[in-house]
Design an enzyme around this catalytic site. Structure first.
Site, PDB file in Angstrom:
ATOM      1  N   TRP A   1       0.840  -1.208   0.000  1.00 58.39           N
ATOM      2  CA  TRP A   1       0.000   0.000   0.000  1.00 58.39           C
ATOM      3  C   TRP A   1       0.865   1.244   0.000  1.00 58.39           C
ATOM      4  CZ3 TRP A   1      -4.345  -1.066  -1.901  1.00 58.39           C
ATOM      5  CH2 TRP A   1      -5.024  -2.244  -1.581  1.00 58.39           C
TER       6      TRP A   1
ATOM      7  N   ASP B   1      -1.769   6.783   6.402  1.00 60.32           N
ATOM      8  CA  ASP B   1      -2.787   5.862   5.911  1.00 60.32           C
ATOM      9  C   ASP B   1      -3.061   4.879   7.048  1.00 60.32           C
ATOM     10  OD1 ASP B   1      -4.289   3.827   4.804  1.00 60.32           O
ATOM     11  OD2 ASP B   1      -2.914   3.404   3.153  1.00 60.32           O
TER      12      ASP B   1
ATOM     13  N   LYS C   1     -12.050  -1.989   6.680  1.00 57.83           N
ATOM     14  CA  LYS C   1     -11.205  -2.867   7.489  1.00 57.83           C
ATOM     15  C   LYS C   1     -11.701  -2.881   8.938  1.00 57.83           C
ATOM     16  CE  LYS C   1      -8.668  -3.188   3.775  1.00 57.83           C
ATOM     17  NZ  LYS C   1      -7.577  -2.316   3.403  1.00 57.83           N
TER      18      LYS C   1
HETATM   19  C1  PLP Z   1      -7.056  -1.821   2.035  1.00 54.78           C
HETATM   20  C2  PLP Z   1      -6.035  -0.773   2.120  1.00 54.78           C
HETATM   21  C3  PLP Z   1      -5.969   0.292   1.191  1.00 54.78           C
HETATM   22  C4  PLP Z   1      -6.872   0.376  -0.016  1.00 54.78           C
HETATM   23  O1  PLP Z   1      -8.151   0.728   0.341  1.00 54.78           O
HETATM   24  P1  PLP Z   1      -9.304   0.957  -0.735  1.00 54.78           P
HETATM   25  O2  PLP Z   1     -10.373   1.555   0.100  1.00 54.78           O
HETATM   26  O3  PLP Z   1      -9.628  -0.386  -1.314  1.00 54.78           O
HETATM   27  O4  PLP Z   1      -8.799   1.879  -1.783  1.00 54.78           O
HETATM   28  C5  PLP Z   1      -5.008   1.252   1.380  1.00 54.78           C
HETATM   29  N1  PLP Z   1      -4.157   1.198   2.413  1.00 54.78           N
HETATM   30  C6  PLP Z   1      -4.188   0.202   3.317  1.00 54.78           C
HETATM   31  C7  PLP Z   1      -3.229   0.208   4.454  1.00 54.78           C
HETATM   32  C8  PLP Z   1      -5.128  -0.812   3.201  1.00 54.78           C
HETATM   33  O5  PLP Z   1      -5.155  -1.812   4.093  1.00 54.78           O
END
Ligand code: PLP
Length: 360
Positions: free
Chosen positions: A103, A171, A195
């Site tokens: 990511w 993030d 998540k």
């Molecule tokens: C799942 C995830 C993403 C991507 O998320 P989307 O909402 O599918 O774009 C980005 N960063 C991390 C750390 C993730 O676990």
């Protein structure tokens, strides 16, 4: 009767069943209005309340005050990979990124399209099995970007780097609201809901007001944080139902006792599983450094890798679902988000004991 498995999927992921029950009721009829919430105007007084309460509850849980805003947007965390540099990477400056996995790499790739990027540290040399401890930060960088929890490789920052006044952007998609933190050390936090916070379809941005005010101008209207802040996330039609469910999850966290209580149980869950692995390293092998272990996504291998598919298959037969590791990392991954009950981890460790006995 609704059948419920233990869902270890990495995302979309398990949610509290009380929340699902309440959400399903709102799909039938909401607030005595004779219509479903998914039929209701985002300009209604019902939605105003949902939107305002979700913002207030998020700040309450995080211990943040009026100097922060909470925004609800579409596009997933992946859109934030572009929006962050568009809004905050200044002309003639550099943004610092720490590369801790897939990511983070994607965030870096998008930022490079917007301007100058410095990778201040990377753990790619050992397949992202650790969180770097030393950083080559740029003086006067526009910001530092880190990925709080590495969903795929199973590492998590335990403490965040000191940026000496440079804005820190994170993030937090896969560990937001999983533990107590000084959330005020971040200038901007973003997370896809699916998540730890709710269903897919909404992305949560928590940012300092002053920082939003400082964003670059002349961006496409929808890609400017200023637009969404000025309109309380109601510039265009927001993902009404996902925001509502996030609001329910926030109330569930508050009822549990906030992040103190959540962190305590998350620590207990992760410890149970890591202790099991550590006590059986002749059979199960941990694959990230101890000091970088994630409490949200526990990744490991079987010493005999040929048994991994069988492990996933037999676990599934016992209603332990979603344990296959990401295709880039291989092995096993158990995602232990807030809503995954302790009971599920107990059942998983019992299964692991038995699987070892049967396959030694
Ligand atoms: C799942 C995830 C993403 C991507 O998320 P989307 O909402 O599918 O774009 C980005 N960063 C991390 C750390 C993730 O676990």
């Amino acid at each position: 009767m609704t059948r419920r498995v233990f869902n270890f999927n990495p995302g979309p992921a398990t949610l509290p069943f009380e929340v699902i029950r309440q959400a399903s009721q709102a799909v039938l009829e909401y607030d005595g209005q004779g219509m479903s919430l998914i039929e209701m105007s985002h300009r209604s007084k019902q939605y105003d309340k949902i939107n305002a309460e979700a913002e207030a509850d998020m700040k309450k849980i995080m211990g943040l005050g009026d100097d922060y805003r909470v925004l609800f947007m579409g596009g997933g965390a992946s859109l934030q990979f572009s929006m962050v540099p568009m809004n905050f990477l200044r002309q003639g400056q550099t943004a610092d990124y720490v590369n801790t996995g897939a990511w983070a790499s994607k965030a870096i790739k998008e930022a490079k399209k917007e301007g100058s990027v410095n990778v201040a540290a990377s753990s790619e040399d050992r397949q992202f099995a650790y969180i770097p401890k030393t950083f080559n930060f740029t003086k006067d960088a526009s910001y530092v970007h880190v990925t709080s929890n590495n969903t795929i490789y199973g590492t998590e920052w335990q403490t965040y780097p000191e940026t000496n006044g440079v804005p820190l952007i994170v993030d937090m998609s896969s560990d937001i609201l999983s533990r107590k933190l000084d959330y005020s050390k971040f200038d901007l936090i973003y997370a896809g809901a699916q998540k730890n916070l709710g269903p897919a379809g909404v992305t949560i941005i928590i940012a300092k007001k002053d920082f939003i005010d400082s964003a670059n101008d002349n961006l496409p209207t929808m890609l400017s944080y200023k637009t969404h802040a000025a309109k309380n996330s109601l510039f265009n039609t927001p993902p009404v139902f996902p925001v509502y469910v996030v609001g329910l999850v926030l109330k569930w966290i508050l009822e549990k006792g906030g992040l103190d209580a959540i962190e305590k149980i998350n620590t207990e869950k992760a410890k149970l599983l890591y202790d099991m692995i550590d006590a059986n390293i002749d059979f199960y092998s941990p694959n990230v450094d101890k000091d970088s272990r994630s409490k949200m996504n526990v990744t490991f291998r079987l010493v005999n890798r040929d048994l991994e598919a069988k492990f996933v298959e037999e676990a599934k037969a016992q209603d332990l679902i979603g344990l296959k590791g990401h295709r880039d990392a291989g092995g096993i991954r158990a995602s232990l988000y807030n809503a995954l009950p302790l009971e599920g981890v107990k059942k998983l460790t019992e299964f692991m004991e038995q699987f070892k006995k049967d396959n030694k």
